[in-house]
Design a protein around this motif. Sequence first.
Motif, PDB file in Angstrom:
ATOM      1  N   GLY A  83     -20.779 -32.550  -0.782  1.00  0.00           N
ATOM      2  CA  GLY A  83     -21.634 -33.678  -1.132  1.00  0.00           C
ATOM      3  C   GLY A  83     -22.774 -33.218  -2.022  1.00  0.00           C
ATOM      4  N   SER A  84     -23.117 -34.013  -3.007  1.00  0.00           N
ATOM      5  CA  SER A  84     -24.237 -33.679  -3.880  1.00  0.00           C
ATOM      6  C   SER A  84     -25.547 -33.804  -3.111  1.00  0.00           C
ATOM      7  CB  SER A  84     -24.268 -34.624  -5.083  1.00  0.00           C
ATOM      8  OG  SER A  84     -24.581 -35.945  -4.664  1.00  0.00           O
ATOM      9  N   VAL A  85     -26.609 -33.246  -3.661  1.00  0.00           N
ATOM     10  CA  VAL A  85     -27.915 -33.375  -3.023  1.00  0.00           C
ATOM     11  C   VAL A  85     -28.284 -34.850  -2.879  1.00  0.00           C
ATOM     12  CG1 VAL A  85     -30.375 -32.867  -3.247  1.00  0.00           C
ATOM     13  CG2 VAL A  85     -28.679 -31.126  -3.855  1.00  0.00           C
ATOM     14  N   ALA A 129     -19.993 -18.692  -1.951  1.00  0.00           N
ATOM     15  CA  ALA A 129     -21.071 -19.679  -2.028  1.00  0.00           C
ATOM     16  C   ALA A 129     -22.383 -19.132  -1.488  1.00  0.00           C
ATOM     17  CB  ALA A 129     -20.689 -20.937  -1.262  1.00  0.00           C
ATOM     18  N   GLY A 130     -22.315 -17.999  -0.798  1.00  0.00           N
ATOM     19  CA  GLY A 130     -23.526 -17.355  -0.319  1.00  0.00           C
ATOM     20  C   GLY A 130     -24.189 -16.490  -1.367  1.00  0.00           C
ATOM     21  N   LEU A 131     -23.539 -16.361  -2.523  1.00  0.00           N
ATOM     22  CA  LEU A 131     -24.089 -15.578  -3.636  1.00  0.00           C
ATOM     23  C   LEU A 131     -24.476 -16.469  -4.814  1.00  0.00           C
ATOM     24  CD1 LEU A 131     -21.551 -12.621  -3.508  1.00  0.00           C
ATOM     25  CD2 LEU A 131     -23.906 -12.620  -2.671  1.00  0.00           C
ATOM     26  N   SER A 132     -23.696 -17.525  -5.042  1.00  0.00           N
ATOM     27  CA  SER A 132     -24.027 -18.493  -6.089  1.00  0.00           C
ATOM     28  C   SER A 132     -23.470 -19.847  -5.683  1.00  0.00           C
ATOM     29  CB  SER A 132     -23.457 -18.065  -7.447  1.00  0.00           C
ATOM     30  OG  SER A 132     -22.043 -17.983  -7.394  1.00  0.00           O
ATOM     31  N   SER A 133     -24.233 -20.890  -5.953  1.00  0.00           N
ATOM     32  CA  SER A 133     -23.823 -22.209  -5.523  1.00  0.00           C
ATOM     33  C   SER A 133     -23.036 -22.919  -6.615  1.00  0.00           C
ATOM     34  CB  SER A 133     -25.041 -23.050  -5.120  1.00  0.00           C
ATOM     35  OG  SER A 133     -24.625 -24.214  -4.429  1.00  0.00           O
ATOM     36  N   ALA A 134     -22.568 -24.124  -6.287  1.00  0.00           N
ATOM     37  CA  ALA A 134     -21.778 -24.929  -7.209  1.00  0.00           C
ATOM     38  C   ALA A 134     -22.097 -26.390  -6.946  1.00  0.00           C
ATOM     39  CB  ALA A 134     -20.276 -24.665  -7.001  1.00  0.00           C
ATOM     40  N   PRO A 135     -21.766 -27.267  -7.872  1.00  0.00           N
ATOM     41  CA  PRO A 135     -22.016 -28.689  -7.633  1.00  0.00           C
ATOM     42  C   PRO A 135     -21.351 -29.166  -6.344  1.00  0.00           C
ATOM     43  CG  PRO A 135     -21.413 -28.322  -9.925  1.00  0.00           C
ATOM     44  CD  PRO A 135     -21.186 -27.030  -9.209  1.00  0.00           C
ATOM     45  N   ARG A 136     -22.064 -29.989  -5.588  1.00  0.00           N
ATOM     46  CA  ARG A 136     -21.586 -30.650  -4.381  1.00  0.00           C
ATOM     47  C   ARG A 136     -21.400 -29.687  -3.199  1.00  0.00           C
ATOM     48  NH1 ARG A 136     -16.555 -34.114  -5.297  1.00  0.00           N
ATOM     49  NH2 ARG A 136     -17.329 -35.140  -3.404  1.00  0.00           N
ATOM     50  N   LEU A 137     -21.989 -28.520  -3.296  1.00  0.00           N
ATOM     51  CA  LEU A 137     -21.905 -27.555  -2.191  1.00  0.00           C
ATOM     52  C   LEU A 137     -23.293 -27.167  -1.695  1.00  0.00           C
ATOM     53  CD1 LEU A 137     -19.027 -25.010  -2.971  1.00  0.00           C
ATOM     54  CD2 LEU A 137     -19.116 -26.750  -1.189  1.00  0.00           C
ATOM     55  N   SER A 138     -24.265 -28.042  -1.853  1.00  0.00           N
ATOM     56  CA  SER A 138     -25.651 -27.666  -1.570  1.00  0.00           C
ATOM     57  C   SER A 138     -25.871 -27.243  -0.122  1.00  0.00           C
ATOM     58  CB  SER A 138     -26.593 -28.813  -1.941  1.00  0.00           C
ATOM     59  OG  SER A 138     -26.235 -29.996  -1.239  1.00  0.00           O
ATOM     60  N   SER A 139     -25.427 -28.046   0.838  1.00  0.00           N
ATOM     61  CA  SER A 139     -25.710 -27.721   2.239  1.00  0.00           C
ATOM     62  C   SER A 139     -24.954 -26.469   2.684  1.00  0.00           C
ATOM     63  CB  SER A 139     -25.374 -28.906   3.151  1.00  0.00           C
ATOM     64  OG  SER A 139     -24.000 -29.240   3.086  1.00  0.00           O
ATOM     65  N   TYR A 140     -23.689 -26.360   2.300  1.00  0.00           N
ATOM     66  CA  TYR A 140     -22.892 -25.197   2.683  1.00  0.00           C
ATOM     67  C   TYR A 140     -23.442 -23.932   2.036  1.00  0.00           C
ATOM     68  CZ  TYR A 140     -18.819 -22.144   3.312  1.00  0.00           C
ATOM     69  OH  TYR A 140     -17.987 -21.099   3.645  1.00  0.00           O
ATOM     70  N   SER A 141     -23.709 -24.009   0.738  1.00  0.00           N
ATOM     71  CA  SER A 141     -24.218 -22.840   0.033  1.00  0.00           C
ATOM     72  C   SER A 141     -25.584 -22.424   0.559  1.00  0.00           C
ATOM     73  CB  SER A 141     -24.290 -23.132  -1.471  1.00  0.00           C
ATOM     74  OG  SER A 141     -24.656 -21.974  -2.196  1.00  0.00           O
ATOM     75  N   ALA A 142     -26.433 -23.397   0.854  1.00  0.00           N
ATOM     76  CA  ALA A 142     -27.743 -23.071   1.418  1.00  0.00           C
ATOM     77  C   ALA A 142     -27.592 -22.327   2.742  1.00  0.00           C
ATOM     78  CB  ALA A 142     -28.558 -24.346   1.614  1.00  0.00           C
TER      79      ALA A 142
END
Length: 233
Positions: A83-85, A129-142
């Motif tokens: 989901g996007s921010v 995703a723990g090193l660089s994020s991507a669109p629609r992965l804000s919560s998971y990547s954070a």
Amino acid sequence: MSKTILVTGAGRGLGRTLAERLSARGDAVIAHARSESALDGVPHDRKLVLDLVDPAAIADAVAAAGIDSLDAVIHNAGVLHVGSVAEETLEWWQRTLTVNVVAAAELTRVLLPALRAAKGHVLFVNSGAGLSSAPRLSSYSASKHALKAIADSLRAEEQANGVRVTSFYPSHFDSDMQRGLRDQYGSAYDVARATSPESIAKTIVDVLDMPADMVVNELRVEPPNPLPIRPQK
């Protein structure tokens, strides 16, 4: 010499593969899952039945399991929501950070006396995703960036106690989470271009088996020809 190893999220996927591999070689597996039924058919010596959405229950659950000495904990359990921010809900932010970050930190804290007693190993299954994020992965990547921060701090804090800490960053391996991710993106999936869970499990076990005089602090792996995540036309 056999080891005592706790695997979170052992009911399916990579966690189940790890439990099978470790048990087959003679290790005593403490298998974690949200329910008793989730561990049906999973080889284990002891179980830790606990829903990680409730970190306050962790200390009592670990005490009930009688874990006094622990050679390793593999933090494998996790959740992901696309989901996007702009559209991500508060519920999913709270769930993702609770399960992926707060519960992992609290479980580690509670297990530290047992890990110190065995000069054990804490392995966090992170993500690209723990090193660089991507669109629609804000919560998971954070959540995965936060997990890296926990590992980095823990490593520095526990070196003198002989506790080793590894952040493991697998990418594009065959799992329900990867399939769900691509479903939510509307992206194609090709298992032939993904790393197998058996290969990921073998790599994790190899890291845990490193000689006592060395540790792999961080390891990133991916398949030779991963399929990009692109919406199908």
